[in-house]
Scaffold this active site. Structure first.
Site, PDB file in Angstrom:
ATOM      1  N   SER A 177       0.855  -1.187   0.000  1.00 13.70           N
ATOM      2  CA  SER A 177       0.000   0.000   0.000  1.00 13.70           C
ATOM      3  C   SER A 177       0.890   1.235   0.000  1.00 13.70           C
ATOM      4  CB  SER A 177      -0.875   0.006   1.257  1.00 13.70           C
ATOM      5  OG  SER A 177      -1.520   1.248   1.444  1.00 13.70           O
ATOM      6  N   TYR A 236      -2.876  -1.004  10.096  1.00  9.90           N
ATOM      7  CA  TYR A 236      -2.807  -1.222   8.647  1.00  9.90           C
ATOM      8  C   TYR A 236      -1.386  -0.994   8.135  1.00  9.90           C
ATOM      9  CZ  TYR A 236      -3.939  -0.717   3.679  1.00  9.90           C
ATOM     10  OH  TYR A 236      -3.980  -0.864   2.310  1.00  9.90           O
TER      11      TYR A 236
END
Length: 272
Positions: free
Chosen positions: A142, A155
């Site tokens: 990401s 995350y």
């Protein structure tokens, strides 16, 4: 891996979003496909879209957090297709919570999917990808695997860990002379369902968070798939998708840890 025609591609998290778009694009390019996900109904929908493109495709129900299931899946795919060339460990989830707010269960949940799911898929398929003589493993990180920001500790840390694991694997493949390319993929805000399926700390409105994410989304899953496959063809170590991911990469490269001041100021502005 310059040509995907006839190659066997494995994609996890293929029921929607980037995973589905990758499957359809690979189908158009003549790949043979093993697509999987926790919801077999949505994975079957992806398989049907690939069949429209004339692809040889099979859908599998798979929970990437279950190590034994992933090991069994790898053996099953090889039995069904005769080998594996490309693995995209795409399955992933999102979580919004400060360190103070986040529960132990949610931290374990996100690591089990984002990090351990990738490790399971990589370890299970790696011997077969090496044996193919022309292989590639791509792991979905990401833009928050490049920088960390407030409310994304769970995350970001899962994606940072995945990136480190992938970087080590890439070096090992070159060090030991294996015919396997390795890439970490770093999307920015992609218009997928990930925000709708996310978890958030008690008191945070998931629908509102998802709406905000979707307003910021700059890139379609189809564009993300095209950029990913182009990066795999070039055996890029890191594949950046979207102007936001490219910006954050340049920010942390240019400022080092100073990027934190910029992001903190941005989040403080949102709070006022």
């Amino acid at each position: 891996m310059l040509d995907f025609r006839g190659k066997v591609a494995v994609i996890t998290g293929a029921g929607s979003g980037i995973g589905r778009a990758l499957a359809v694009q690979l189908a158009k390019e003549g790949a043979r496909l093993a697509v999987s996900g926790r919801r077999i109904d949505t994975v079957e929908e992806t398989a049907d879209l690939c069949r429209i493109e004339g692809a040889d495709v099979r859908a599998y129900e798979l929970d990437v957090t279950d190590r034994d299931a992933v090991l069994k899946h790898a053996d099953e795919v090889v039995a069904d297709f005769g080998g594996v060339n490309l693995v995209v460990n795409n399955a992933g989830v999102s979580l919004t919570a400060s360190v103070e707010e986040v529960s132990w269960d949610d931290l374990e949940w996100i690591f089990n999917i984002n990090f351990w799911g990738t490790v399971h898929g990589t370890k299970a398929f790696l011997p077969y990808v090496i044996a193919s003589g022309d292989g590639h493993i791509a792991n979905m990180s990401s833009m928050f695997g490049l920088v960390a920001c407030p409310t994304q500790s769970g995350y970001s840390s899962s994606k940072f860990a995945m990136r480190a694991f992938t970087d080590s694997l890439r070096q090992e493949m070159k060090l030991y002379g294996h015919p396997v390319g390795v890439s970490s993929i770093h999307p920015g805000t992609i218009l997928t369902e990930i925000a709708r399926k996310a978890r958030a700390a008690d008191g945070r409105d998931v629908d509102e968070l998802a709406s905000n994410f979707e307003r910021m989304a700059k890139t379609s899953p189809e564009t993300a798939a095209e950029v990913t496959l182009a990066g795999i063809r070039k055996d890029k170590a890191m594949i950046f998708i979207g102007s936001d991911a490219k910006f954050l990469n340049l920010l942390q490269r240019g400022l080092g840890s100073g990027y934190q001041k910029v992001l903190t100021a941005m989040f403080r502005k949102d709070l006022t």
